[in-house]
Design a protein around this motif. Structure first.
Motif, short mmCIF file in Angstrom:
data_model
loop_
_atom_site.label_atom_id
_atom_site.label_comp_id
_atom_site.label_asym_id
_atom_site.label_seq_id
_atom_site.Cartn_x
_atom_site.Cartn_y
_atom_site.Cartn_z
N SER A 1 0.80 -1.23 0.00
CA SER A 1 0.00 0.00 0.00
C SER A 1 0.82 1.27 0.00
N ALA A 2 2.01 1.26 0.60
CA ALA A 2 2.80 2.47 0.74
C ALA A 2 3.89 2.54 -0.32
N ASP A 3 4.45 3.72 -0.46
CA ASP A 3 5.55 3.92 -1.39
C ASP A 3 6.72 3.01 -1.02
N LEU A 4 7.43 2.52 -2.03
CA LEU A 4 8.54 1.61 -1.80
C LEU A 4 9.61 2.21 -0.90
N SER A 5 9.73 3.52 -0.89
CA SER A 5 10.77 4.17 -0.10
C SER A 5 10.64 3.88 1.39
N TRP A 6 9.43 3.57 1.85
CA TRP A 6 9.25 3.29 3.28
C TRP A 6 9.94 2.00 3.70
N LEU A 7 10.24 1.13 2.77
CA LEU A 7 10.97 -0.09 3.11
C LEU A 7 12.33 0.23 3.72
N THR A 8 12.94 1.34 3.29
CA THR A 8 14.31 1.65 3.69
C THR A 8 14.44 2.11 5.13
N VAL A 9 13.35 2.53 5.75
CA VAL A 9 13.45 3.13 7.08
C VAL A 9 13.91 2.12 8.12
N LEU A 10 13.35 0.91 8.09
CA LEU A 10 13.72 -0.09 9.09
C LEU A 10 15.18 -0.50 8.98
N PRO A 11 15.68 -0.94 7.83
CA PRO A 11 17.11 -1.31 7.79
C PRO A 11 18.04 -0.13 8.07
N ALA A 12 17.64 1.09 7.67
CA ALA A 12 18.48 2.25 7.97
C ALA A 12 18.54 2.51 9.47
N LEU B 1 3.01 -11.43 -4.82
CA LEU B 1 2.48 -10.86 -3.59
C LEU B 1 2.71 -9.36 -3.49
N LEU B 2 3.85 -8.90 -3.97
CA LEU B 2 4.29 -7.53 -3.72
C LEU B 2 3.78 -6.57 -4.78
N SER B 3 3.66 -5.31 -4.39
CA SER B 3 3.45 -4.28 -5.40
C SER B 3 4.75 -4.11 -6.18
N ASN B 4 4.64 -3.59 -7.39
CA ASN B 4 5.83 -3.45 -8.25
C ASN B 4 6.61 -4.77 -8.28
N ASN B 5 5.90 -5.82 -8.65
CA ASN B 5 6.44 -7.18 -8.51
C ASN B 5 7.46 -7.48 -9.61
N ARG B 6 8.68 -6.95 -9.41
CA ARG B 6 9.79 -7.22 -10.30
C ARG B 6 10.82 -8.08 -9.56
N PRO B 7 11.62 -8.87 -10.27
CA PRO B 7 12.64 -9.67 -9.57
C PRO B 7 13.57 -8.83 -8.69
N ALA B 8 13.98 -7.66 -9.19
CA ALA B 8 14.87 -6.81 -8.38
C ALA B 8 14.18 -6.34 -7.11
N ARG B 9 12.90 -6.07 -7.19
CA ARG B 9 12.13 -5.65 -6.01
C ARG B 9 12.07 -6.80 -4.99
N CYS B 10 11.83 -8.02 -5.48
CA CYS B 10 11.79 -9.18 -4.58
C CYS B 10 13.14 -9.39 -3.91
N GLU B 11 14.22 -9.20 -4.66
CA GLU B 11 15.56 -9.37 -4.10
C GLU B 11 15.84 -8.30 -3.05
N THR B 12 15.36 -7.08 -3.27
CA THR B 12 15.58 -6.02 -2.29
C THR B 12 14.92 -6.35 -0.96
N VAL B 13 13.71 -6.90 -1.01
CA VAL B 13 13.04 -7.31 0.23
C VAL B 13 13.86 -8.37 0.95
N LEU B 14 14.38 -9.34 0.21
CA LEU B 14 15.21 -10.38 0.82
C LEU B 14 16.48 -9.79 1.43
N GLU B 15 17.11 -8.86 0.71
CA GLU B 15 18.33 -8.23 1.24
C GLU B 15 18.04 -7.48 2.53
#
Length: 448
Positions: free
Chosen positions: A101-112, A220-234
């Motif tokens: 639901s949210a912009d992909l940029s919010w993923l970065t807050v937790l690991p940062a 499952l994910l929004s913007n369901n690209r392989p690179a996006r899936c790999e970013t979540v795993l990383e």
């Protein structure tokens, strides 16, 4: 020491205006780069940008080529301050909200935030390449607008490659009001738990590439690209949910940049811990509970939001001005063919095909740039009689290209053109690649 978000307030975390997103993609997705007088790596703004386009970017606080450059100790201090200002629950909520639901940029807050909380105060200790072996800091200037765009486009750049990226990610989030922080929807929470179940159910021998493929296929994910899936795993590995005892994530033990840069082989592209993880290691359930235990899985799958209807794109819009298209000559490449190359929306060139070879079923042409740089696509008459264009250092350059007849931005416009003379012999080594290389590598030959 200034506050951790000072000088960052103009940079917005969310690129909610699609016009702004389109404008930035025209700059940062064009491969048109150069070094300015201060040796900073810049992206060229197309000449087709209008004054209204520039005003829109300034109003959004996203002016291209806006650089920050801090010293090592200042970056580490800012990162630690920013991380203290972010509670783990808010960061975890933002991470889960980025699933759909949210912009992909919010993923970065937790690991940062995890990086900032784990980062020790330390002296800069350079390793090969000039980066700090503890934190990956280097002294290069960073384009803060580019980093904001990458966070939005890919959900990446949280400090894994440079601690200043973590400062920018956290500083941008903290610069906005608390109400701007996303709350995960029931669909986000369900998707996150489904993703964890998928990882739990992988065969023991599965590595990150198989996990990435499984997530991509699950859609499952929004913007369901392989690179996006790999970013979540990383990100999951970086914080410690997917790790190994020898290569832990940062919530289990601080690991230096030098440790995280270790890989089982040169063929492994991702860093540790993900580089070493396999499904037999499982996931760190205690850490999942500690970070995300407050997000209870819905008993039933929430309905996915309806996709907006696809609209046929108009031939020309203010965000993407139309340009004339060269008339393409169909068919496979032949010696003497000339191809128009669209370097960017306002820069065209041309390349000459010397010869054609077919190896293992792949047809390639040996290509060389012609001495042409134009705001309009070249014509067949225009390319006759042109000389070759060497690299800016004076070296002659050619490349074997596949996909000449099916690459966007590469169109054959002439055939049976005599080869121009050249004062140098052909290069001894000719690399192999695709026709897209003629677009992406133009900066080595042209001052674009």
């Amino acid at each position: 020491m200034p506050s951790p978000t000072s000088s960052l307030g103009v940079l917005k975390l969310l690129l909610v205006d699609p016009t702004v997103t389109t404008l930035l993609s025209r700059i940062y997705g064009s491969h048109q780069t150069y070094f300015d007088e201060k040796e900073r790596y810049c992206h060229r703004v197309p000449s087709t940008f209008t004054e209204e386009d520039h005003l829109r970017l300034r109003a959004a606080g996203l002016v291209p080529n806006t650089f920050v450059q801090w010293g090592h100790d200042e970056v580490i201090d800012r990162l630690r301050q920013c991380a203290k200002a972010v509670t783990p629950r808010r960061a975890a909520n933002a991470f889960v909200a980025s699933m759909t639901s949210a912009d992909l940029s919010w993923l970065t807050v937790l690991p940062a935030a995890v990086l900032g909380r784990a980062m020790p105060v330390h002296d800069e200790a350079r390793m090969g390449g000039g980066s700090c072996r503890v934190c990956f800091f280097n002294a290069d200037a960073i384009d803060a607008t580019f980093e904001a765009y990458m966070r939005h486009a890919q959900g990446a750049s949280w400090g894994e490659a440079h601690p200043a990226h973590g400062v920018l990610a956290l500083g941008s989030a903290l610069a906005g009001p608390s109400s701007a922080w996303p709350t995960p929807t029931p669909r986000d929470v369900w998707v996150f738990h489904q993703l964890l179940d998928l990882l739990r159910g992988l065969p023991p021998s599965a590595r990150y590439s198989q996990a990435r493929t499984a997530i991509h296929k699950a859609r499952l994910l929004s913007n369901n690209r392989p690179a996006r899936c790999e970013t979540v795993l990383e990100a999951l590995a970086f914080i410690g949910i997917l790790d190994t005892p020898e290569h832990p994530g940062l919530m289990n033990r601080f690991t230096s940049a030098a440790e995280r840069d270790q890989r089982p082989s040169v063929r492994v592209e991702v860093p540790a811990p993900l580089a070493w993880w396999s499904a037999k290691e499982g996931i760190q359930e205690e850490l999942v509970t500690r970070l995300f235990g407050h997000l209870e899985r819905p008993k039933q799958e929430p309905v996915a939001p309806a996709s907006p209807p696809t609209k046929r794109r108009k031939a020309a819009t203010p965000a993407a001005p139309a340009t004339a298209k060269p008339k393409s000559i169909p068919g496979p490449p032949t010696p003497g063919s000339v191809y128009a190359i669209r370097f960017s929306e306002d820069r065209w060139g041309a390349a000459y095909c010397h010869e054609v070879r077919t190896e293992r079923g792949v047809q390639r042409g040996r290509m060389e740039y012609l001495d042409l740089l134009s705001p309009e696509p070249p014509s067949a008459k225009q390319v006759v009689g042109l000389g070759f264009k060497d690299r800016l250092n004076g070296e002659r350059w050619q490349t074997w290209c596949s996909g000449l007849d099916k690459t966007t931005g590469v169109k054959r416009i002439a055939t049976d053109v005599p080869a121009p003379a050249h004062r140098q012999p052909g290069p001894k080594r000719v690399p192999f690649g695709g026709a897209s290389d003629l677009i992406q590598l133009a900066g080595w030959n042209f001052k674009i």
